[in-house]
Design an enzyme around this catalytic site. Structure first.
Site, PDB file in Angstrom:
ATOM      1  N   GLY A  69      22.601 -58.320 -41.503  1.00  0.00           N
ATOM      2  CA  GLY A  69      23.014 -57.015 -41.928  1.00  0.00           C
ATOM      3  C   GLY A  69      22.437 -55.752 -41.371  1.00  0.00           C
ATOM      4  N   ASP A 103      21.675 -53.177 -43.161  1.00  0.00           N
ATOM      5  CA  ASP A 103      20.709 -52.578 -43.985  1.00  0.00           C
ATOM      6  C   ASP A 103      19.290 -53.223 -44.044  1.00  0.00           C
ATOM      7  OD1 ASP A 103      22.068 -55.135 -44.791  1.00  0.00           O
ATOM      8  OD2 ASP A 103      22.220 -54.290 -47.032  1.00  0.00           O
ATOM      9  N   ARG A 104      19.318 -54.754 -43.775  1.00  0.00           N
ATOM     10  CA  ARG A 104      18.230 -55.673 -43.671  1.00  0.00           C
ATOM     11  C   ARG A 104      17.325 -54.877 -42.382  1.00  0.00           C
ATOM     12  NH1 ARG A 104      19.794 -61.346 -43.545  1.00  0.00           N
ATOM     13  NH2 ARG A 104      17.854 -61.659 -43.890  1.00  0.00           N
ATOM     14  N   ASP A 136      14.931 -55.779 -51.239  1.00  0.00           N
ATOM     15  CA  ASP A 136      15.949 -54.923 -51.582  1.00  0.00           C
ATOM     16  C   ASP A 136      16.911 -55.537 -52.666  1.00  0.00           C
ATOM     17  OD1 ASP A 136      18.337 -53.159 -51.650  1.00  0.00           O
ATOM     18  OD2 ASP A 136      18.554 -53.132 -49.318  1.00  0.00           O
ATOM     19  N   THR A 171      23.430 -54.987 -54.949  1.00  0.00           N
ATOM     20  CA  THR A 171      24.472 -56.168 -55.244  1.00  0.00           C
ATOM     21  C   THR A 171      23.995 -57.475 -54.882  1.00  0.00           C
ATOM     22  OG1 THR A 171      25.966 -54.454 -54.667  1.00  0.00           O
ATOM     23  CG2 THR A 171      26.974 -56.637 -54.720  1.00  0.00           C
ATOM     24  N   THR A 202      21.752 -63.747 -77.284  1.00  0.00           N
ATOM     25  CA  THR A 202      22.551 -64.357 -75.952  1.00  0.00           C
ATOM     26  C   THR A 202      22.359 -63.117 -74.883  1.00  0.00           C
ATOM     27  OG1 THR A 202      24.200 -65.533 -77.287  1.00  0.00           O
ATOM     28  CG2 THR A 202      24.787 -64.833 -74.975  1.00  0.00           C
TER      29      THR A 202
END
Length: 176
Positions: A23, A25-26, A45, A48, A100
């Site tokens: 990607g 972004d990477r 990073d 998401t 939980t």
């Protein structure tokens, strides 16, 4: 309009499989981190997705890991296990969840930190040098803010990589 990688290559070396399509972004994060540090680094990073990538001391991107981000993990738990609540990610109140919600938060929080720690250790063993750790992304502070493993926080790392890519392209074209 110019597209990253199609029109403007990200100025970072690569040691990847021939068919690999990392990607943008990477690559931008890796280029910016290496440009700032000039040493081997692990680029984390947390958004998401969680990515942990390795850039060696010569500025070569070697790839890394991609895993679901904290919010995505929590959403998957709630979707696939209907008895679990839908919650937003935040740092857990304590290490061991006594309910939980806290158990879910603790599982995701410590799972992401464990992934990062393991990958940084793997990078160090593989390369023979312990990389500096640079963190970015929307969940970086919540997950890593108090951790001595992280050397630098760079919220705008991808934008810095974009600026570097543009500046490099202009330099190659003879402009400033």
């Amino acid at each position: 309009v110019a597209r990253i990688e199609r029109d403007l290559p990200v100025p970072v070396g690569r040691q990847l499989d021939p068919e690999a399509l990392p990607g943008e972004d990477r690559l931008l994060n890796a280029a910016a981190a290496y440009d700032a540090l000039k040493v081997a680094c692990a680029v984390v990073d947390l958004g998401t997705a969680v990515t942990v990538d390795f850039v060696d001391g010569a500025g070569t991107f070697h790839g890394g890991v991609i895993a679901p981000g904290a919010g995505l993990q929590l959403a998957a738990l709630a979707e696939r296990l209907p008895h679990l609540p839908t919650i937003e990610f935040s740092k857990p109140d304590e290490a061991v969840g006594h309910n939980t919600v806290q158990a879910m938060l603790s599982g995701v929080y410590h799972g992401v930190r464990g992934l990062i720690s393991t990958m940084v250790e793997n990078f160090a063993e593989t390369s023979g040098q312990f990389p500096m750790v640079v963190a970015t992304g929307g969940d970086a502070e919540a997950v890593l803010g108090d951790w001595e493993l992280v050397d630098r926080f760079a919220p705008d790392l991808a934008l810095l990589g974009l600026e570097l890519t543009h500046r490099t392209a202009l330099g190659e074209a003879g402009g400033d």
